[in-house]
Scaffold this motif. Structure first.
Motif, mmCIF file in Angstrom:
data_model
loop_
_atom_site.group_PDB
_atom_site.id
_atom_site.type_symbol
_atom_site.label_atom_id
_atom_site.label_comp_id
_atom_site.label_asym_id
_atom_site.label_seq_id
_atom_site.Cartn_x
_atom_site.Cartn_y
_atom_site.Cartn_z
ATOM 1 N N GLN B 95 -5.968 -6.521 -15.241
ATOM 2 C CA GLN B 95 -7.122 -7.312 -15.639
ATOM 3 C C GLN B 95 -8.405 -6.642 -15.164
ATOM 4 O O GLN B 95 -8.524 -6.292 -13.987
ATOM 5 C CB GLN B 95 -7.012 -8.719 -15.036
ATOM 6 C CG GLN B 95 -7.998 -9.687 -15.634
ATOM 7 C CD GLN B 95 -7.686 -11.122 -15.237
ATOM 8 O OE1 GLN B 95 -6.744 -11.371 -14.481
ATOM 9 N NE2 GLN B 95 -8.458 -12.051 -15.744
ATOM 10 N N GLU B 96 -9.339 -6.434 -16.080
ATOM 11 C CA GLU B 96 -10.610 -5.803 -15.717
ATOM 12 C C GLU B 96 -11.345 -6.688 -14.721
ATOM 13 O O GLU B 96 -11.339 -7.906 -14.848
ATOM 14 C CB GLU B 96 -11.478 -5.617 -16.960
ATOM 15 C CG GLU B 96 -11.227 -4.303 -17.667
ATOM 16 C CD GLU B 96 -12.109 -4.143 -18.888
ATOM 17 O OE1 GLU B 96 -13.252 -4.600 -18.855
ATOM 18 O OE2 GLU B 96 -11.612 -3.576 -19.876
ATOM 19 N N GLY B 97 -11.987 -6.067 -13.775
ATOM 20 C CA GLY B 97 -12.772 -6.844 -12.804
ATOM 21 C C GLY B 97 -11.950 -7.227 -11.597
ATOM 22 O O GLY B 97 -12.193 -6.763 -10.489
ATOM 23 N N THR B 98 -10.905 -8.015 -11.806
ATOM 24 C CA THR B 98 -10.119 -8.488 -10.659
ATOM 25 C C THR B 98 -9.033 -7.505 -10.256
ATOM 26 O O THR B 98 -8.586 -7.515 -9.114
ATOM 27 C CB THR B 98 -9.430 -9.822 -10.982
ATOM 28 O OG1 THR B 98 -8.507 -9.584 -12.046
ATOM 29 C CG2 THR B 98 -10.423 -10.876 -11.401
ATOM 30 N N GLY B 99 -8.580 -6.681 -11.181
ATOM 31 C CA GLY B 99 -7.507 -5.745 -10.884
ATOM 32 C C GLY B 99 -6.130 -6.395 -10.851
ATOM 33 O O GLY B 99 -5.141 -5.782 -10.452
ATOM 34 N N ARG B 100 -6.034 -7.666 -11.275
ATOM 35 C CA ARG B 100 -4.725 -8.341 -11.285
ATOM 36 C C ARG B 100 -3.768 -7.622 -12.230
ATOM 37 O O ARG B 100 -4.130 -7.307 -13.366
ATOM 38 C CB ARG B 100 -4.895 -9.792 -11.741
ATOM 39 C CG ARG B 100 -3.589 -10.587 -11.709
ATOM 40 C CD ARG B 100 -3.833 -12.066 -11.967
ATOM 41 N NE ARG B 100 -3.995 -12.369 -13.380
ATOM 42 C CZ ARG B 100 -3.081 -13.007 -14.114
ATOM 43 N NH1 ARG B 100 -1.953 -13.413 -13.572
ATOM 44 N NH2 ARG B 100 -3.301 -13.247 -15.380
ATOM 45 N N LYS B 101 -2.562 -7.366 -11.740
ATOM 46 C CA LYS B 101 -1.583 -6.632 -12.542
ATOM 47 C C LYS B 101 -0.578 -7.597 -13.169
ATOM 48 O O LYS B 101 -0.096 -8.525 -12.517
ATOM 49 C CB LYS B 101 -0.832 -5.628 -11.666
ATOM 50 C CG LYS B 101 -1.697 -4.462 -11.240
ATOM 51 C CD LYS B 101 -0.818 -3.283 -10.820
ATOM 52 C CE LYS B 101 -1.682 -2.069 -10.538
ATOM 53 N NZ LYS B 101 -1.684 -1.671 -9.140
ATOM 54 N N ILE B 102 -0.281 -7.344 -14.435
ATOM 55 C CA ILE B 102 0.684 -8.170 -15.159
ATOM 56 C C ILE B 102 1.673 -7.239 -15.844
ATOM 57 O O ILE B 102 1.294 -6.195 -16.367
ATOM 58 C CB ILE B 102 -0.006 -9.037 -16.245
ATOM 59 C CG1 ILE B 102 -1.164 -9.840 -15.650
ATOM 60 C CG2 ILE B 102 0.991 -9.963 -16.915
ATOM 61 C CD1 ILE B 102 -2.108 -10.365 -16.690
ATOM 62 N N SER B 103 2.926 -7.622 -15.820
ATOM 63 C CA SER B 103 3.944 -6.854 -16.525
ATOM 64 C C SER B 103 4.699 -7.805 -17.447
ATOM 65 O O SER B 103 4.988 -8.941 -17.069
ATOM 66 C CB SER B 103 4.904 -6.236 -15.498
ATOM 67 O OG SER B 103 5.823 -5.395 -16.150
ATOM 68 N N LEU B 104 4.975 -7.356 -18.664
ATOM 69 C CA LEU B 104 5.680 -8.254 -19.595
ATOM 70 C C LEU B 104 6.473 -7.462 -20.631
ATOM 71 O O LEU B 104 6.132 -6.323 -20.943
ATOM 72 C CB LEU B 104 4.677 -9.180 -20.296
ATOM 73 C CG LEU B 104 3.506 -8.542 -21.041
ATOM 74 C CD1 LEU B 104 3.840 -8.306 -22.490
ATOM 75 C CD2 LEU B 104 2.285 -9.445 -20.931
#
Ligand code: SF4
Lengths: 139, 245
Positions: B95-104
């Protein structure tokens, strides 16, 4: 007209003769010498199957693929299960193998096996297949 | 079996002999109350709509058990060259800005109004009554319009002759293919291979079930949590939804 009728009778006679007496050499007309694999009782009369198997297969295939109707009697996998040669475990390979031999004889190209397995489900599928159920049943 | 089942459900389930056999010999298979093999001779019905809810908060970066299971089940090589078939891919997002990583996991979204079906000139691409979008390879001429039309890039073209037919899905050169939602397993009352594999990893990130049954676990979960469908702006009403995107 008369000649036509005689010709028809001759052809039918040959077909019935081959149907009743099994495959073998007949003076003058080469008959394919087929390895019918396990053989036994077919899902319908062999003469009927010789003339109509393609229609039965296509009808059931469309019902299965498009409507999801499973478990019908005329499945390609069932043909292969019974008719794969005990020598090479396939309905293809040589002019004696069940599907290849007969289709070669009548000059018909089969494309079933470009997508479908030509080997019975209880050999290759059981050894390399990924279904857990199948694997478990081997133990 | 991890799914807790109440007594009523047990007794319901035991009515199907095929199903009880599955319970006994295949531990780890996720069986919900939808899980009932359709009797032989019965067509798929629009009373059912199969779908999935993918929880990205449970899906782990680096895990590709679902993809591997899909490849094994369907006889895919698992290679990722441009000409190899890929029915399922893992996608990692930041996620841009927060750097939260998601995998799917990404695959065919089994749209209610699939563009691949609209464009197919031979009606090879079709939607089954129970919502599963398939290619009838007997009809496919390999034109690949459907691949162009799919917003999810879910379809692959088989470039090479297929020699290993050990998978449970017939596949052949010159035709287009994609996730079948493991239709061969679903018709036997089993869940898709990826769902089973994910549960086998202890993640249970993929919930599979009947969207038309308000009491199915997937419907109940969709009722409780916030979920999204990918590119919902296109109005395709996908059968797959995501949590945590
Ligand atoms: S590639 Fe096959 S399924 Fe896709 S649009 Fe063309 S004919 Fe239809």
């Amino acid at each position: 007209m008369k000649i036509r009728r005689i010709l028809l009778l001759l052809v039918l006679g040959l077909v019935f003769w081959a149907g009743g007496g099994g495959y073998g050499a007949w003076a003058g007309v080469p008959i394919p010498d087929l390895d019918i694999g396990q053989g036994g009782h077919c899902v319908a009369d062999p003469l009927y199957m010789r003339l109509n198997h393609m229609n039965l297969l296509i009808h059931q295939r469309d019902q299965t693929v498009r409507q999801g109707i499973r478990g019908g009697p005329y499945s390609l996998a069932v043909c292969v299960d019974c008719h794969a040669s005990k020598v090479n475990h396939s309905v293809l390979g040589t002019s004696r193998n069940f599907c290849q031999g007969c289709h070669e004889y009548v000059s018909v190209r089969i494309d079933c096996f470009e997508c479908h397995s030509s080997e019975p489900r209880n050999t290759k599928a059981m050894i390399t297949g990924q279904s857990r159920v199948v694997k478990e049943s081997l133990k | 079996m991890k799914t807790p089942a109440n007594l009523q459900r047990r007794s319901f389930m035991s009515q199907g002999t095929a199903l009880t056999a599955t319970v006994a010999i295949a531990p780890g298979v996720m069986l919900y109350d939808y899980a009932r093999a359709r009797p032989a001779g019965e067509a798929a019905s629009s009373a059912v709509r199969w779908g999935m809810l993918i929880d990205t908060t449970r899906c782990a970066t680096g895990c590709d058990a679902c993809v591997k299971a899909c490849n094994r089940e369907n006889g895919l090589s698992g290679e990722t060259r441009p000409t190899d078939s890929q029915w399922m891919r893992k996608v990692d997002l930041v996620q841009e800005g927060t750097g939260r990583k998601i995998s799917l996991p990404m695959m065919c979204q089994h749209c209610a109004d699939p563009p691949c079906v609209d464009v197919c000139p031979t009606a090879a691409s079709f939607k089954r009554a129970d919502g599963i979008v398939l290619v009838d390879k007997h009809r496919c001429i390999g034109c690949r319009y459907c691949m162009m039309a799919c917003p999810y890039k879910a379809r692959s073209f088989v470039h090479e002759p297929v020699t290993d037919h050990s998978g449970h899905t017939p596949r052949g050169q010159g035709t287009v293919e994609s996730c079948t939602l493991c239709v061969h397993r679903v018709d036997q009352g089993q869940s898709p291979a990826c769902v089973e594999a994910c549960a086998g990893e202890g993640k249970e990130a993929i919930l599979f079930g009947n969207l038309n049954d308000p009491n199915s676990p997937i419907s109940r979960r969709l009722h409780e949590v916030s979920s999204v469908k990918l590119r919902d702006d296109l109005g395709l009403n996908t059968g797959i939804s995501f949590v945590g995107l």
